[in-house]
Design a protein around this motif. Structure first.
Motif, PDB file in Angstrom:
ATOM      1  N   VAL A 236       0.836  -1.207   0.000  1.00 49.97           N
ATOM      2  CA  VAL A 236       0.000   0.000   0.000  1.00 49.97           C
ATOM      3  C   VAL A 236       0.870   1.257   0.000  1.00 49.97           C
ATOM      4  CG1 VAL A 236      -1.759   1.319   1.255  1.00 49.97           C
ATOM      5  CG2 VAL A 236      -1.921  -1.175   1.121  1.00 49.97           C
ATOM      6  N   TYR A 237       1.925   1.261   0.784  1.00 51.13           N
ATOM      7  CA  TYR A 237       2.802   2.434   0.835  1.00 51.13           C
ATOM      8  C   TYR A 237       3.417   2.718  -0.538  1.00 51.13           C
ATOM      9  CZ  TYR A 237       6.704   5.506   1.901  1.00 51.13           C
ATOM     10  OH  TYR A 237       7.583   6.562   1.889  1.00 51.13           O
ATOM     11  N   LEU A 238       4.009   1.702  -1.164  1.00 53.36           N
ATOM     12  CA  LEU A 238       4.684   1.921  -2.444  1.00 53.36           C
ATOM     13  C   LEU A 238       3.690   2.227  -3.560  1.00 53.36           C
ATOM     14  CD1 LEU A 238       7.438  -0.860  -2.334  1.00 53.36           C
ATOM     15  CD2 LEU A 238       7.739   1.608  -2.032  1.00 53.36           C
ATOM     16  N   THR A 239       2.513   1.629  -3.506  1.00 52.05           N
ATOM     17  CA  THR A 239       1.491   1.917  -4.515  1.00 52.05           C
ATOM     18  C   THR A 239       0.993   3.349  -4.384  1.00 52.05           C
ATOM     19  OG1 THR A 239       0.790  -0.404  -4.567  1.00 52.05           O
ATOM     20  CG2 THR A 239      -0.768   1.222  -5.431  1.00 52.05           C
ATOM     21  N   ALA A 253       4.773  15.446   2.995  1.00 50.71           N
ATOM     22  CA  ALA A 253       3.318  15.250   3.073  1.00 50.71           C
ATOM     23  C   ALA A 253       2.913  13.972   2.357  1.00 50.71           C
ATOM     24  CB  ALA A 253       2.599  16.450   2.466  1.00 50.71           C
ATOM     25  N   LYS A 254       3.525  13.736   1.205  1.00 48.12           N
ATOM     26  CA  LYS A 254       3.215  12.524   0.445  1.00 48.12           C
ATOM     27  C   LYS A 254       3.594  11.277   1.238  1.00 48.12           C
ATOM     28  CE  LYS A 254       4.311  12.345  -3.974  1.00 48.12           C
ATOM     29  NZ  LYS A 254       5.085  12.129  -5.235  1.00 48.12           N
ATOM     30  N   GLY A 255       4.764  11.291   1.822  1.00 46.28           N
ATOM     31  CA  GLY A 255       5.206  10.146   2.610  1.00 46.28           C
ATOM     32  C   GLY A 255       4.299   9.887   3.802  1.00 46.28           C
ATOM     33  N   ALA A 256       3.890  10.970   4.478  1.00 50.50           N
ATOM     34  CA  ALA A 256       3.016  10.836   5.639  1.00 50.50           C
ATOM     35  C   ALA A 256       1.655  10.265   5.242  1.00 50.50           C
ATOM     36  CB  ALA A 256       2.834  12.187   6.310  1.00 50.50           C
ATOM     37  N   ILE A 257       1.113  10.758   4.132  1.00 51.65           N
ATOM     38  CA  ILE A 257      -0.186  10.266   3.654  1.00 51.65           C
ATOM     39  C   ILE A 257      -0.093   8.783   3.284  1.00 51.65           C
ATOM     40  CG2 ILE A 257      -1.896  10.443   1.787  1.00 51.65           C
ATOM     41  CD1 ILE A 257      -1.270  13.484   1.749  1.00 51.65           C
ATOM     42  N   CYS A 258       0.984   8.407   2.624  1.00 53.88           N
ATOM     43  CA  CYS A 258       1.171   7.005   2.216  1.00 53.88           C
ATOM     44  C   CYS A 258       1.258   6.086   3.431  1.00 53.88           C
ATOM     45  CB  CYS A 258       2.430   6.865   1.366  1.00 53.88           C
ATOM     46  SG  CYS A 258       2.306   7.647  -0.255  1.00 53.88           S
ATOM     47  N   ILE A 259       1.968   6.539   4.461  1.00 58.37           N
ATOM     48  CA  ILE A 259       2.080   5.743   5.687  1.00 58.37           C
ATOM     49  C   ILE A 259       0.722   5.601   6.347  1.00 58.37           C
ATOM     50  CG2 ILE A 259       3.013   5.733   8.038  1.00 58.37           C
ATOM     51  CD1 ILE A 259       5.555   7.023   6.887  1.00 58.37           C
ATOM     52  N   LEU A 260      -0.044   6.703   6.390  1.00 57.43           N
ATOM     53  CA  LEU A 260      -1.372   6.667   6.995  1.00 57.43           C
ATOM     54  C   LEU A 260      -2.307   5.733   6.223  1.00 57.43           C
ATOM     55  CD1 LEU A 260      -1.879  10.438   7.942  1.00 57.43           C
ATOM     56  CD2 LEU A 260      -1.557   8.494   9.507  1.00 57.43           C
ATOM     57  N   LEU A 261      -2.215   5.773   4.893  1.00 57.79           N
ATOM     58  CA  LEU A 261      -3.042   4.880   4.076  1.00 57.79           C
ATOM     59  C   LEU A 261      -2.688   3.417   4.337  1.00 57.79           C
ATOM     60  CD1 LEU A 261      -3.092   6.779   0.649  1.00 57.79           C
ATOM     61  CD2 LEU A 261      -5.070   6.300   2.110  1.00 57.79           C
ATOM     62  N   ALA A 262      -1.392   3.140   4.434  1.00 56.60           N
ATOM     63  CA  ALA A 262      -0.942   1.771   4.697  1.00 56.60           C
ATOM     64  C   ALA A 262      -1.429   1.304   6.067  1.00 56.60           C
ATOM     65  CB  ALA A 262       0.583   1.694   4.621  1.00 56.60           C
ATOM     66  N   ILE A 263      -1.301   2.168   7.072  1.00 57.86           N
ATOM     67  CA  ILE A 263      -1.749   1.817   8.421  1.00 57.86           C
ATOM     68  C   ILE A 263      -3.261   1.608   8.454  1.00 57.86           C
ATOM     69  CG2 ILE A 263      -2.000   2.685  10.790  1.00 57.86           C
ATOM     70  CD1 ILE A 263       0.747   4.039  10.410  1.00 57.86           C
ATOM     71  N   ALA A 264      -3.998   2.472   7.745  1.00 60.31           N
ATOM     72  CA  ALA A 264      -5.454   2.346   7.697  1.00 60.31           C
ATOM     73  C   ALA A 264      -5.870   1.018   7.070  1.00 60.31           C
ATOM     74  CB  ALA A 264      -6.051   3.507   6.910  1.00 60.31           C
ATOM     75  N   THR A 265      -5.180   0.629   6.004  1.00 61.57           N
ATOM     76  CA  THR A 265      -5.476  -0.643   5.345  1.00 61.57           C
ATOM     77  C   THR A 265      -5.207  -1.814   6.282  1.00 61.57           C
ATOM     78  OG1 THR A 265      -4.839   0.303   3.201  1.00 61.57           O
ATOM     79  CG2 THR A 265      -4.968  -2.094   3.338  1.00 61.57           C
ATOM     80  N   ILE A 266      -4.099  -1.731   6.998  1.00 64.13           N
ATOM     81  CA  ILE A 266      -3.741  -2.792   7.947  1.00 64.13           C
ATOM     82  C   ILE A 266      -4.778  -2.881   9.070  1.00 64.13           C
ATOM     83  CG2 ILE A 266      -2.054  -3.467   9.703  1.00 64.13           C
ATOM     84  CD1 ILE A 266       0.080  -2.179   7.780  1.00 64.13           C
TER      85      ILE A 266
END
Length: 476
Positions: A236-239, A253-266
């Protein structure tokens, strides 16, 4: 024609499918330890040796594969360890070297003259073979769960379990931990192929994802949970990192959003696992109550105990109050063996006879359960099997591969980047599982197969020049 035969023979897609089938059946309770599987192994070995011979003939195409000479040195180190401990057994170590050769020099070692097209097509074929197998395996296991089926039998001196037992779903897998990691890998494969699939296939991918999530819940595998966490985090993070919607965002900001998306998916996935586990336990209790209600031969205490057996999830006494489930004691025993032979180790297949001879009181051979034939951690396995020499070689290999991947990973865009992402996301959960059971280096498992195959694809692909790479659609 001769050149074409050599090319197809060295690519060895047919052999890889046979090899994958063998590794999967080896951990299938319906086939594990049966005589038929031994004959299949002989056939696969014969074909594999033929492929190795062809690759030796065509050695110029493979000679410059990254890390090849370090893997050769690693096998040489194992052979040295086997010779130095030959009094404890040599034939099993010879077999181990054959399987290691197949993994390192057929699955991993790649054609440096290829543009990646053949490998991408092969990945599509092998991935769908694997997903079809896990779909059928989990579907069969789910039926066993809801029909209260289980089997506990001894096959050629080894206990094989099927179905739902001890609050865990084994299903057709002889070890639910391996099955749960297979499920984590299948989730990633299904997510990757879903986007470009036609509608009927999209439905199958979704159903497969749901089934695999359910199996991770039913198996109560902590290793499976950790593997799923790692797989989703990476994927999810890399996608998300290359999402068009985030292109305008600044790097932080992009990195933070990607991490949040990955955590949300998990969080959503783990929440789904919890819901499946609790709701299934409730249904099983209801189902059982209606079945045993008229059973007058059992006391209320017996009925209550039987109901608890139907809950999804092991009880605290199942792991003896030890959060590591004996792993800490096993690892400690491994270090004791290492200290007795630190330079070259004792080989993976000679743990038990060596310990019985030199360290009879060490935990792996002197405990209240059984003799442990692996260290339940791949890196402790290497330390004990090949000593400092093996550790240094494999550490150099790992560093080399990590540098190559992360130095080149983000140079690519489009479908090539997505391809690299799914490969890394398959490697991640298998690598995580190596911390909790023996995998990848000495084991002939489905996880080891996928690890070395996808690592070879990834290293081959990221070390190509972006200008020389053709865009290849999924499965085309």
């Amino acid at each position: 024609m001769k050149e074409n035969l050599l090319r197809k023979g060295s690519q060895a897609t047919g052999f890889k499918l046979l090899f994958l089938a063998l590794t999967l059946l080896s951990f299938n309770g319906l086939m594990a330890n049966r005589t038929a599987l031994t004959w299949i192994a002989y056939a696969v070995t014969a074909v594999g040796i033929a492929v190795l011979v062809i690759r030796v003939v065509c050695f110029k195409k493979y000679l410059h594969a990254k890390g090849l000479f370090l893997l050769i040195a690693f096998c040489g180190s194992y052979a040295l360890s086997a010779l130095l401990t030959r009094q404890y057994g040599l034939s099993e170590n010879a077999k181990a070297l054959v399987w290691m050769a197949f993994q390192y020099f057929i699955l991993y070692t790649y054609d440096t003259t290829s543009d990646g097209t053949a490998e991408k097509k092969e990945f599509y074929i092998i991935s769908h073979f694997f997903m079809a197998y896990t779909f059928l395996a989990v579907a069969a296991g789910t039926v066993m769960l809801f029909t209260d089926y289980y089997s506990y039998t001894e096959v050629n001196g080894v206990v094989v379990i099927l179905g739902f037992l001890w609050n865990r779903l084994w299903g057709v897998y002889s070890d639910p931990n391996y099955g749960a990691v297979f499920s984590a890998v299948t989730v990633i494969m299904s997510l990757y192929f879903y986007k470009d699939a036609k509608k009927p296939l999209k439905v199958l991918y979704i159903i497969n994802i749901v089934l695999q999530i359910c199996y991770i819940a039913f198996s109560d595998s902590r290793t499976g949970m950790v593997s799923l966490f790692c797989a989703l985090l990476v994927y999810v993070y890399l996608t998300a990192l290359r999402s068009k919607k985030l292109e305008a965002k600044k790097a932080f900001a992009k990195g933070a959003i990607c991490i949040l998306l990955a955590i949300a998916t998990i969080v959503v996935s783990f929440g789904a696992i919890k819901v499946v586990s609790v709701s299934t336990s409730a249904f099983k209790k209801w189902q059982y109550e209606h079945i045993v209600k008229s059973d007058k031969d059992k006391t209320e205490a017996q009925k209550e105990k039987d109901k608890q057996k139907l809950e999804i999830g092991r009880q605290s006494d199942d792991i003896n109050g030890d959060v590591s489930n004996r792993r800490f004691a096993i690892w400690s025993s491994g270090f004791e063996i290492f200290k007795s032979k630190p330079l070259t180790g004792v080989t993976f297949r000679n743990y038990v006879p060596y310990a019985e001879d030199k360290l009879p009181n060490t935990y792996i051979v002197h405990n209240d359960f059984d003799k442990f034939r692996s260290m339940h951690n791949s890196f402790v396995d290497i330390l004990v099997s090949q000593g400092i020499l093996g550790v240094v070689i494999i550490a150099a290999y790992i560093i080399l591969v990590l540098v190559l991947i992360f130095k080149n990973f983000f140079k690519f865009k489009g479908e090539k980047y997505k391809y690299h992402t799914v490969l890394l996301s398959i490697i991640a959960p298998i690598f995580a599982s190596m911390m909790f059971y023996s995998e990848t280096f000495y084991m002939n498992t489905g996880g080891a197969f996928l690890f070395w195959l996808t690592l070879g694809y990834l290293v081959q692909s990221v070390t190509m020049k972006p200008s020389d790479v053709k865009e290849i659609s999924q499965g085309k």
